[in-house]
Scaffold this motif. Structure first.
Motif, mmCIF file in Angstrom:
data_model
loop_
_atom_site.group_PDB
_atom_site.id
_atom_site.type_symbol
_atom_site.label_atom_id
_atom_site.label_comp_id
_atom_site.label_asym_id
_atom_site.label_seq_id
_atom_site.Cartn_x
_atom_site.Cartn_y
_atom_site.Cartn_z
ATOM 1 N N GLY A 232 0.826 -1.197 0.000
ATOM 2 C CA GLY A 232 0.000 0.000 0.000
ATOM 3 C C GLY A 232 0.865 1.253 0.000
ATOM 4 N N TYR A 233 0.234 2.369 0.301
ATOM 5 C CA TYR A 233 0.968 3.632 0.355
ATOM 6 C C TYR A 233 0.435 4.468 1.503
ATOM 7 C CZ TYR A 233 -3.028 5.977 -1.810
ATOM 8 O OH TYR A 233 -4.275 6.481 -2.064
ATOM 9 N N ARG A 234 1.218 5.461 1.880
ATOM 10 C CA ARG A 234 0.804 6.400 2.921
ATOM 11 C C ARG A 234 1.476 7.747 2.648
ATOM 12 N NH1 ARG A 234 5.091 3.654 5.268
ATOM 13 N NH2 ARG A 234 6.634 5.014 6.274
ATOM 14 N N TRP A 235 0.936 8.775 3.259
ATOM 15 C CA TRP A 235 1.533 10.109 3.175
ATOM 16 C C TRP A 235 2.351 10.355 4.432
ATOM 17 C CZ3 TRP A 235 1.542 13.130 -1.013
ATOM 18 C CH2 TRP A 235 0.592 12.897 -1.999
ATOM 19 N N GLU A 236 3.531 10.906 4.265
ATOM 20 C CA GLU A 236 4.332 11.439 5.374
ATOM 21 C C GLU A 236 4.581 12.897 5.036
ATOM 22 O OE1 GLU A 236 7.875 9.324 6.370
ATOM 23 O OE2 GLU A 236 6.766 7.536 6.954
ATOM 24 N N GLY A 237 3.726 13.744 5.533
ATOM 25 C CA GLY A 237 3.782 15.157 5.156
ATOM 26 C C GLY A 237 3.460 15.289 3.680
ATOM 27 N N SER A 238 4.378 15.849 2.919
ATOM 28 C CA SER A 238 4.156 16.020 1.479
ATOM 29 C C SER A 238 4.795 14.900 0.653
ATOM 30 C CB SER A 238 4.727 17.371 1.030
ATOM 31 O OG SER A 238 6.112 17.420 1.314
ATOM 32 N N ALA A 239 5.365 13.889 1.327
ATOM 33 C CA ALA A 239 5.993 12.757 0.627
ATOM 34 C C ALA A 239 5.029 11.586 0.547
ATOM 35 C CB ALA A 239 7.262 12.325 1.343
ATOM 36 N N LEU A 240 4.943 10.989 -0.619
ATOM 37 C CA LEU A 240 4.134 9.798 -0.842
ATOM 38 C C LEU A 240 5.057 8.585 -0.691
ATOM 39 C CD1 LEU A 240 1.408 8.571 -1.685
ATOM 40 C CD2 LEU A 240 2.117 8.880 -4.064
ATOM 41 N N VAL A 241 4.738 7.690 0.250
ATOM 42 C CA VAL A 241 5.582 6.539 0.552
ATOM 43 C C VAL A 241 4.875 5.258 0.105
ATOM 44 C CG1 VAL A 241 6.807 5.267 2.364
ATOM 45 C CG2 VAL A 241 6.495 7.756 2.569
ATOM 46 N N PHE A 242 5.502 4.532 -0.822
ATOM 47 C CA PHE A 242 4.988 3.241 -1.264
ATOM 48 C C PHE A 242 5.608 2.159 -0.395
ATOM 49 C CE2 PHE A 242 4.168 5.866 -4.907
ATOM 50 C CZ PHE A 242 3.003 5.346 -5.448
ATOM 51 N N GLU A 243 4.785 1.269 0.155
ATOM 52 C CA GLU A 243 5.245 0.254 1.096
ATOM 53 C C GLU A 243 5.317 -1.117 0.425
ATOM 54 O OE1 GLU A 243 2.084 0.637 3.876
ATOM 55 O OE2 GLU A 243 3.015 2.330 4.909
ATOM 56 N N PHE A 244 6.501 -1.745 0.524
ATOM 57 C CA PHE A 244 6.726 -3.093 0.013
ATOM 58 C C PHE A 244 7.345 -3.918 1.132
ATOM 59 C CE2 PHE A 244 6.780 -0.399 -3.694
ATOM 60 C CZ PHE A 244 6.147 -1.142 -4.670
ATOM 61 N N GLU A 245 7.227 -5.264 1.020
ATOM 62 C CA GLU A 245 7.908 -6.109 1.990
ATOM 63 C C GLU A 245 8.418 -7.386 1.342
ATOM 64 O OE1 GLU A 245 5.279 -6.918 5.243
ATOM 65 O OE2 GLU A 245 4.079 -8.318 4.112
ATOM 66 N N ARG A 246 9.504 -7.886 1.917
ATOM 67 C CA ARG A 246 10.107 -9.155 1.505
ATOM 68 C C ARG A 246 10.490 -9.849 2.810
ATOM 69 N NH1 ARG A 246 14.206 -7.761 -2.370
ATOM 70 N NH2 ARG A 246 15.460 -7.086 -0.623
ATOM 71 N N LEU A 247 9.657 -10.800 3.229
ATOM 72 C CA LEU A 247 9.822 -11.370 4.560
ATOM 73 C C LEU A 247 10.173 -12.852 4.579
ATOM 74 C CD1 LEU A 247 6.899 -9.541 6.381
ATOM 75 C CD2 LEU A 247 9.307 -8.936 6.338
ATOM 76 N N GLY A 248 10.230 -13.510 3.454
ATOM 77 C CA GLY A 248 10.536 -14.940 3.428
ATOM 78 C C GLY A 248 11.996 -15.227 3.702
ATOM 79 N N ASP A 249 12.351 -16.522 3.675
ATOM 80 C CA ASP A 249 13.715 -16.947 3.957
ATOM 81 C C ASP A 249 14.565 -17.133 2.703
ATOM 82 O OD1 ASP A 249 13.472 -16.989 6.724
ATOM 83 O OD2 ASP A 249 12.519 -18.954 6.662
ATOM 84 N N ALA A 250 13.959 -17.461 1.582
ATOM 85 C CA ALA A 250 14.724 -17.709 0.354
ATOM 86 C C ALA A 250 14.173 -16.833 -0.760
ATOM 87 C CB ALA A 250 14.626 -19.172 -0.048
ATOM 88 N N PHE A 251 15.083 -16.244 -1.528
ATOM 89 C CA PHE A 251 14.661 -15.349 -2.594
ATOM 90 C C PHE A 251 15.403 -15.669 -3.870
ATOM 91 C CE2 PHE A 251 12.374 -13.046 0.398
ATOM 92 C CZ PHE A 251 13.157 -12.873 1.512
ATOM 93 N N ILE A 252 14.763 -15.445 -4.959
ATOM 94 C CA ILE A 252 15.384 -15.604 -6.263
ATOM 95 C C ILE A 252 16.323 -14.428 -6.478
ATOM 96 C CG2 ILE A 252 14.954 -15.686 -8.745
ATOM 97 C CD1 ILE A 252 12.154 -16.773 -8.046
ATOM 98 N N GLN A 253 17.568 -14.699 -6.828
ATOM 99 C CA GLN A 253 18.563 -13.649 -7.055
ATOM 100 C C GLN A 253 18.437 -13.140 -8.488
ATOM 101 O OE1 GLN A 253 20.902 -12.377 -4.885
ATOM 102 N NE2 GLN A 253 19.870 -13.485 -3.273
ATOM 103 N N VAL A 254 17.402 -12.392 -8.728
ATOM 104 C CA VAL A 254 17.151 -11.850 -10.050
ATOM 105 C C VAL A 254 16.485 -10.484 -9.882
ATOM 106 C CG1 VAL A 254 14.886 -12.966 -10.243
ATOM 107 C CG2 VAL A 254 16.129 -12.366 -12.305
#
Length: 84
Positions: free
Chosen positions: A18-40
């Motif tokens: 999702g996204y949120r406002w911090e004052g006049s800045a628009l912040v897009f929120e992402f997460e990567r919480l797993g244990d293994a990731f594709i290195q690409v």
């Protein structure tokens, strides 16, 4: 107004939260919480409707190790960012 963000991550397994406002800045929120990731490189495109123009656009990536925030820059009406 529509804000378009294209962000490139160094690993797969990233989810948009999702996204949120911090004052006049628009912040897009992402997460990567797993244990293994594709290195690409993984690119995500997000479009949101907001009621005002942001002064800056930030990308927040949460991980098991903590997280990081990086800034996007605008080119031809699209905000671009890359994980460092």
């Amino acid at each position: 107004m529509k804000v378009v963000l294209e962000v490139t991550f160094r690993m797969g397994g990233v989810s948009y939260r999702g996204y949120r406002w911090e004052g006049s800045a628009l912040v897009f929120e992402f997460e990567r919480l797993g244990d293994a990731f594709i290195q690409v490189l993984s690119t995500r495109r997000v479009e949101v409707e907001v009621d005002r123009s942001p002064e800056k656009v930030l990308v927040e990536l949460r991980t098991k190790e903590g997280g990081k925030v990086f800034e996007a820059f605008e080119r031809d009406g699209v905000y671009l960012a890359a994980e460092r």
